[in-house]
Design a protein around this motif. Structure first.
Motif, mmCIF file in Angstrom:
data_model
loop_
_atom_site.group_PDB
_atom_site.id
_atom_site.type_symbol
_atom_site.label_atom_id
_atom_site.label_comp_id
_atom_site.label_asym_id
_atom_site.label_seq_id
_atom_site.Cartn_x
_atom_site.Cartn_y
_atom_site.Cartn_z
ATOM 1 N N LEU A 29 95.465 53.665 69.120
ATOM 2 C CA LEU A 29 96.431 53.639 70.036
ATOM 3 C C LEU A 29 96.277 51.804 70.090
ATOM 4 N N THR A 30 94.992 51.059 69.627
ATOM 5 C CA THR A 30 94.733 49.806 69.730
ATOM 6 C C THR A 30 94.058 49.011 68.675
ATOM 7 N N CYS A 31 95.043 47.895 68.522
ATOM 8 C CA CYS A 31 94.753 46.906 66.983
ATOM 9 C C CYS A 31 94.052 45.526 67.714
ATOM 10 N N GLU A 32 93.282 45.588 66.599
ATOM 11 C CA GLU A 32 92.468 44.029 67.702
ATOM 12 C C GLU A 32 92.032 42.852 67.314
ATOM 13 N N TRP A 33 92.714 43.152 66.043
ATOM 14 C CA TRP A 33 92.631 41.716 64.610
ATOM 15 C C TRP A 33 93.440 40.618 65.559
ATOM 16 N N LEU A 89 90.385 48.802 77.564
ATOM 17 C CA LEU A 89 90.540 47.412 79.093
ATOM 18 C C LEU A 89 92.501 47.395 78.785
ATOM 19 N N ALA A 90 93.011 46.734 78.455
ATOM 20 C CA ALA A 90 94.193 46.532 78.395
ATOM 21 C C ALA A 90 95.597 47.760 78.532
ATOM 22 N N LEU A 91 94.591 48.750 77.646
ATOM 23 C CA LEU A 91 95.582 49.159 77.459
ATOM 24 C C LEU A 91 95.685 51.038 78.525
ATOM 25 N N ARG A 92 94.608 50.504 78.683
ATOM 26 C CA ARG A 92 94.511 51.970 79.813
ATOM 27 C C ARG A 92 94.993 51.575 80.769
ATOM 28 N N PRO A 93 95.514 49.815 82.141
ATOM 29 C CA PRO A 93 95.976 50.110 83.002
ATOM 30 C C PRO A 93 98.048 50.132 82.680
ATOM 31 N N ALA A 94 98.234 50.422 81.322
ATOM 32 C CA ALA A 94 99.202 49.839 81.081
ATOM 33 C C ALA A 94 100.207 51.785 80.604
ATOM 34 N N VAL A 95 99.344 52.464 79.650
ATOM 35 C CA VAL A 95 99.521 53.860 79.572
ATOM 36 C C VAL A 95 99.813 54.660 80.307
ATOM 37 N N ASP A 96 101.297 55.194 79.415
ATOM 38 C CA ASP A 96 102.591 56.774 79.980
ATOM 39 C C ASP A 96 101.204 57.731 78.688
ATOM 40 N N GLY A 112 77.869 53.296 75.624
ATOM 41 C CA GLY A 112 76.972 52.566 75.452
ATOM 42 C C GLY A 112 77.538 51.872 74.453
ATOM 43 N N VAL A 113 78.106 52.054 73.040
ATOM 44 C CA VAL A 113 78.677 51.103 72.382
ATOM 45 C C VAL A 113 80.009 50.674 72.643
ATOM 46 N N LEU A 114 81.030 51.377 72.986
ATOM 47 C CA LEU A 114 82.587 51.058 73.100
ATOM 48 C C LEU A 114 82.984 50.052 74.562
ATOM 49 N N ARG A 115 83.892 49.492 74.525
ATOM 50 C CA ARG A 115 84.237 48.809 75.474
ATOM 51 C C ARG A 115 85.261 49.469 76.185
ATOM 52 N N MET A 116 85.089 50.175 76.907
ATOM 53 C CA MET A 116 86.188 50.941 77.690
ATOM 54 C C MET A 116 86.857 50.792 78.706
ATOM 55 N N GLY A 117 85.621 50.074 79.734
ATOM 56 C CA GLY A 117 85.681 50.161 81.485
ATOM 57 C C GLY A 117 84.667 51.176 81.711
ATOM 58 N N GLU A 118 85.275 51.217 83.359
ATOM 59 C CA GLU A 118 84.718 52.078 84.339
ATOM 60 C C GLU A 118 85.010 54.121 83.859
ATOM 61 N N VAL A 119 84.218 54.622 83.599
ATOM 62 C CA VAL A 119 84.547 56.106 82.981
ATOM 63 C C VAL A 119 83.591 56.896 84.006
ATOM 64 N N ASP A 120 84.623 58.288 84.778
ATOM 65 C CA ASP A 120 83.762 58.858 85.531
ATOM 66 C C ASP A 120 83.579 60.106 84.127
ATOM 67 N N PRO A 121 81.946 60.366 84.124
ATOM 68 C CA PRO A 121 80.862 61.524 83.234
ATOM 69 C C PRO A 121 81.782 62.351 83.442
ATOM 70 N N MET A 164 88.364 52.424 68.106
ATOM 71 C CA MET A 164 87.883 52.136 69.467
ATOM 72 C C MET A 164 87.426 52.845 70.461
ATOM 73 N N GLY A 165 87.674 54.020 70.240
ATOM 74 C CA GLY A 165 87.683 55.284 71.536
ATOM 75 C C GLY A 165 88.848 55.076 72.706
ATOM 76 N N ALA A 166 89.906 54.947 71.828
ATOM 77 C CA ALA A 166 91.581 54.888 73.076
ATOM 78 C C ALA A 166 91.629 56.088 72.979
ATOM 79 N N ALA A 167 91.561 57.043 72.655
ATOM 80 C CA ALA A 167 92.193 58.363 72.081
ATOM 81 C C ALA A 167 91.780 59.194 73.695
ATOM 82 N N LEU A 168 90.150 59.243 73.966
ATOM 83 C CA LEU A 168 89.209 59.675 74.860
ATOM 84 C C LEU A 168 89.253 58.256 76.340
ATOM 85 N N VAL A 169 89.441 57.498 76.217
ATOM 86 C CA VAL A 169 89.459 56.570 78.000
ATOM 87 C C VAL A 169 89.783 58.157 78.735
ATOM 88 N N PRO A 170 89.862 57.800 79.327
ATOM 89 C CA PRO A 170 89.915 58.467 80.685
ATOM 90 C C PRO A 170 91.386 59.319 81.034
#
Length: 301
Positions: free
Chosen positions: A76-80, A109-116, A179-188, A145-151
């Motif tokens: 769900l992301t493309c970094e290049w 970080l760009a996906l999370r606030p936008a995604v439906d 610890g190795v991904l940039r997903m932003g704030e996450v409630d465990p 990039m962890g996208a499918a597992l964002v909260p």
């Protein structure tokens, strides 16, 4: 004791790794690296990026060689900078999956606030169905990039995995992943609840996540020896091997690009360095297909 080791019938002090190649299908070099290492028995499994231009190449190989242990790297992301891809099924701006240029967002970080979430679930299901239709015997699900597992998408991704009775990359030690991904704030909390539900269903949960260490080449031998000799439990090791033929061009201009990370990986797994480190430490290996067998045997909930 690790519940996963118990389900696999392994001793509680066993050190077990799953050597996994991410990003298969991203480019020809990633396909070549996966096929060469998998066929030589140097790695255990990999996952394909269905939206990427080189997906058809790896799909043909997988259909011809069904013994390959391949999952879907939900994308769900493309970094290049100069090499982009977008959704296979959902093209609406309202989906929140597209950036201003019509491709996937560059990071979580760009996906999370936008995604439906409903649109993302439709897209992820379409990627899985396309892989199955292409003849891939899909063994598991993980994510780029962890996208499918964002909260915002956690429950949708678990729903897809459970519907298809596929193991999912969801480590018990969440900090090893975050610890190795940039997903932003996450409630465990929701992640712990999901792990508890898997435990209650008698389904295996990976104990921890480890990833390409990203070190200078002169430090690579020691770093990879440590990577493949983790503590007791079941450790998913996410690798990104690539041949030298195209990765430097793809990463050109990216601020964090380090092509040698991928080519060093190809070298150190290909030449037996990592095999020797695991043998010396008594580390065992399995693939994701073995976890899928446990999902298939579990009672349907």
């Amino acid at each position: 004791m690790s519940p996963a080791l118990h389900l696999l019938g392994l001793p509680p002090d066993a050190r077990v790794v799953i050597l996994h190649a991410d990003d298969v299908g991203m480019c020809h070099g990633a396909n070549r690296a996966f096929l060469e290492l998998a066929r030589a028995g140097r790695i255990d499994c990999g996952s394909v990026m269905v939206p990427c231009p080189w997906f058809p190449e790896i799909a043909r190989e997988a259909a011809a060689y069904p013994s390959l242990d391949l999952g879907v790297h939900l994308t769900l992301t493309c970094e290049w900078i100069g090499y982009r891809w977008g959704p296979v099924a959902v093209r609406s701006r309202a989906s929140g999956l597209l950036d201003a240029d019509g491709y996937f967002h560059r990071d979580c970080l760009a996906l999370r606030p936008a995604v439906d979430p409903a649109a993302a679930e439709e897209e992820m299901r379409a990627q899985l169905e396309r892989a199955l239709a292409a003849g891939i015997d899909v063994t598991h699900l993980d994510t780029h990039m962890g996208a499918a597992l964002v909260p915002e998408l956690l429950h949708a991704t678990i729903r897809i995995a459970r519907d298809h009775r596929l193991p999912l990359l969801l480590p018990r030690d969440l900090s090893s992943y975050l610890g190795v991904l940039r997903m932003g704030e996450v409630d465990p909390g929701p992640y712990a609840e999901a792990v508890a539900e898997y435990d209650a269903a008698g389904l295996p949960v990976l104990d921890r996540f480890a990833m390409t260490p990203g070190v200078p080449s002169h430090e690579a031998e020691a770093a990879y020896a440590a990577l493949v000799t983790p503590p007791p439990g079941l450790t998913y090791v996410a690798l990104h091997p690539n041949g030298a033929e195209d990765i430097a061009d793809i990463q050109r201009g990216h601020p964090r690009a380090q092509p040698h990370w991928r080519t060093d990986e190809m070298r150190l797994f290909g030449n037996g360095h990592c095999d020797a480190a695991m043998a010396d430490a008594g580390v065992r290996r399995i693939g994701m297909r073995q976890l899928r067998e446990l999902h298939a045997e579990a009672p349907q909930s």
